[in-house]
Design a protein around this motif. Structure first.
Motif, mmCIF file in Angstrom:
data_model
loop_
_atom_site.group_PDB
_atom_site.id
_atom_site.type_symbol
_atom_site.label_atom_id
_atom_site.label_comp_id
_atom_site.label_asym_id
_atom_site.label_seq_id
_atom_site.Cartn_x
_atom_site.Cartn_y
_atom_site.Cartn_z
ATOM 1 N N THR A 104 0.750 -1.129 -0.118
ATOM 2 C CA THR A 104 -0.118 -0.001 -0.131
ATOM 3 C C THR A 104 0.789 1.266 -0.062
ATOM 4 O OG1 THR A 104 -1.789 -1.153 1.096
ATOM 5 C CG2 THR A 104 -1.767 1.219 1.378
ATOM 6 N N ILE A 105 1.911 1.460 0.926
ATOM 7 C CA ILE A 105 2.837 2.240 0.994
ATOM 8 C C ILE A 105 3.558 2.599 -0.305
ATOM 9 C CG2 ILE A 105 5.013 3.257 1.795
ATOM 10 C CD1 ILE A 105 4.244 1.608 4.409
ATOM 11 N N ALA A 106 3.977 1.600 -1.139
ATOM 12 C CA ALA A 106 4.562 1.343 -2.394
ATOM 13 C C ALA A 106 3.814 2.348 -3.407
ATOM 14 C CB ALA A 106 5.190 0.120 -2.914
ATOM 15 N N LEU A 136 3.844 6.267 -3.315
ATOM 16 C CA LEU A 136 5.219 7.020 -3.738
ATOM 17 C C LEU A 136 5.483 7.007 -5.050
ATOM 18 C CD1 LEU A 136 7.667 4.872 -0.896
ATOM 19 C CD2 LEU A 136 6.600 7.145 -0.744
ATOM 20 N N GLU A 137 6.209 8.185 -5.185
ATOM 21 C CA GLU A 137 6.450 8.372 -6.706
ATOM 22 C C GLU A 137 7.738 7.299 -7.136
ATOM 23 O OE1 GLU A 137 5.430 10.501 -8.954
ATOM 24 O OE2 GLU A 137 3.949 11.407 -7.588
ATOM 25 N N GLN A 196 10.625 7.597 -8.528
ATOM 26 C CA GLN A 196 11.878 7.867 -8.186
ATOM 27 C C GLN A 196 12.032 8.005 -6.449
ATOM 28 O OE1 GLN A 196 13.566 8.692 -10.825
ATOM 29 N NE2 GLN A 196 15.577 8.850 -9.899
ATOM 30 N N THR A 197 11.068 8.261 -6.112
ATOM 31 C CA THR A 197 11.419 8.071 -4.733
ATOM 32 C C THR A 197 11.569 6.638 -4.032
ATOM 33 O OG1 THR A 197 9.867 10.022 -4.219
ATOM 34 C CG2 THR A 197 10.349 8.559 -2.299
ATOM 35 N N LEU A 198 10.890 5.688 -4.829
ATOM 36 C CA LEU A 198 10.857 4.220 -4.436
ATOM 37 C C LEU A 198 12.348 3.841 -4.817
ATOM 38 C CD1 LEU A 198 9.063 2.169 -3.441
ATOM 39 C CD2 LEU A 198 8.402 1.534 -5.665
ATOM 40 N N LYS A 199 12.859 4.290 -5.965
ATOM 41 C CA LYS A 199 14.067 3.815 -6.288
ATOM 42 C C LYS A 199 15.188 4.245 -5.121
ATOM 43 C CE LYS A 199 13.224 3.968 -11.215
ATOM 44 N NZ LYS A 199 13.798 4.538 -12.650
ATOM 45 N N TYR A 200 15.182 5.451 -4.944
ATOM 46 C CA TYR A 200 16.260 5.971 -4.051
ATOM 47 C C TYR A 200 16.164 5.259 -2.647
ATOM 48 C CZ TYR A 200 17.669 9.757 -7.132
ATOM 49 O OH TYR A 200 18.191 9.879 -8.238
ATOM 50 N N VAL A 201 15.003 5.084 -2.172
ATOM 51 C CA VAL A 201 14.494 4.105 -0.770
ATOM 52 C C VAL A 201 15.378 2.922 -0.867
ATOM 53 C CG1 VAL A 201 12.995 3.167 0.581
ATOM 54 C CG2 VAL A 201 12.589 5.583 -0.421
ATOM 55 N N PHE A 202 14.924 2.175 -1.999
ATOM 56 C CA PHE A 202 15.656 1.035 -2.565
ATOM 57 C C PHE A 202 17.179 1.119 -2.195
ATOM 58 C CE2 PHE A 202 14.741 -2.702 -5.650
ATOM 59 C CZ PHE A 202 15.127 -3.435 -4.823
ATOM 60 N N ALA A 203 17.840 2.135 -3.078
ATOM 61 C CA ALA A 203 19.307 1.987 -2.947
ATOM 62 C C ALA A 203 19.758 2.104 -1.556
ATOM 63 C CB ALA A 203 19.453 3.208 -3.966
#
Length: 276
Positions: A244-246, A249-250, A252-259
């Motif tokens: 649900t949170i994913a 999120l935008e 790009q934001t999801l990518k940076y959180v992942f990294a």
């Protein structure tokens, strides 16, 4: 066993419960199956209890893969309800993911605990750098329509995931993005791919750890059953929350959180090797 003996395990149990909640949210949020949290957490907890460092890392990886099965199922279902699961890619990847994971799980028996930790850390850094810099897209983007490339990628993802004890999302998400998938679709499909990795990897670690001396009590090969039940139960419950949170999120934001998450985990693994 007296009360003092029972109470000494409470910190371990509480740690497993917290690990279950965090790994479940991470599974839904990032499509990673939660293994990047579960492996270092279990390794640390079992080391504190005094088990051999080589056995500890193998048990952490094997148990992590078993835990990812219910977590991945719950996460994949949540993403599928939102239309973020690519069935065509899933059918193309799964047979080769399973083959790579089985071979990786059996090969792990020939590696030391520190070797597995180094593999985990190095791959975490490489994956994080790729997410930020996007070099995989430049190298592989032109091959997105090639079925053989998909199959080779699936095998490699399965093999490395088995050595790391992860559901493969750390590898399959950026690979699918490089092949043209949107981030949310890549995360959703990766969650389903992670189930195939987890099942095959669990079988491999049970087989390779069967009869090994020094594993924690109530273990099947390198899979510890108490940790499996405690962490898997909470992780499966909290995976839908992460999904649900994913979707709020935008990309790009999801990518940076992942990294950022992967860098943290990689540093933690190297710290364990240095201080081992």
């Amino acid at each position: 066993m007296d009360w003092a003996g029972v109470l000494q395990y409470w910190p371990f149990v509480i740690g497993l419960l917290v690990t279950g909640i965090c790994s479940g949210i991470a599974a839904g949020l990032l499509g990673i199956g939660g293994g990047a949290i579960i492996v270092p957490a279990l390794s640390t907890a079992l080391s504190i209890l005094g088990f051999d460092s080589d056995v500890v890392q193998h048990v952490a990886v094997g148990t992590s893969l078993a835990i990812i099965i219910p977590t991945g199922v719950m996460s994949a279902r949540s993403h599928n309800k939102r239309g973020a699961l690519d069935g065509v890619t899933l059918r193309l990847w799964v047979p080769f993911i399973v083959a790579g994971t089985l071979i990786g799980g059996l090969a792990a028996a020939f590696l030391s605990g520190d070797a597995l930790r180094i593999v985990f850390a190095v791959m975490a850094f490489v994956i994080a750098a790729n997410i930020v810099l996007g070099f995989q897209t430049r190298l592989m983007g032109h091959l997105r329509g090639s079925a053989p490339t998909h199959r080779i990628s699936a095998f490699v993802v399965g093999f490395i995931s088995a050595l790391m004890g992860i559901g493969g999302g750390s590898l399959s998400v950026p690979t699918l993005v490089a092949f043209g998938a949107r981030m949310h679709a890549a995360v959703g499909t990766s969650a389903a791919i992670g189930v195939a990795i987890a099942v095959a990897g669990t079988i491999g670690y049970i087989a390779s750890g069967w009869g090994v001396v020094g594993v924690p009590p109530l273990s099947l090969g390198y899979v510890n059953l108490p940790a499996l039940v405690l962490v898997a139960g909470l992780a499966a419950l909290f995976a839908p929350l992460g999904a649900t949170i994913a979707h709020r999120l935008e990309q790009q934001t999801l990518k940076y959180v992942f990294a950022a998450f992967l860098v943290f985990v990689g540093l933690n693994m190297l710290w364990e090797v240095i201080n081992g």
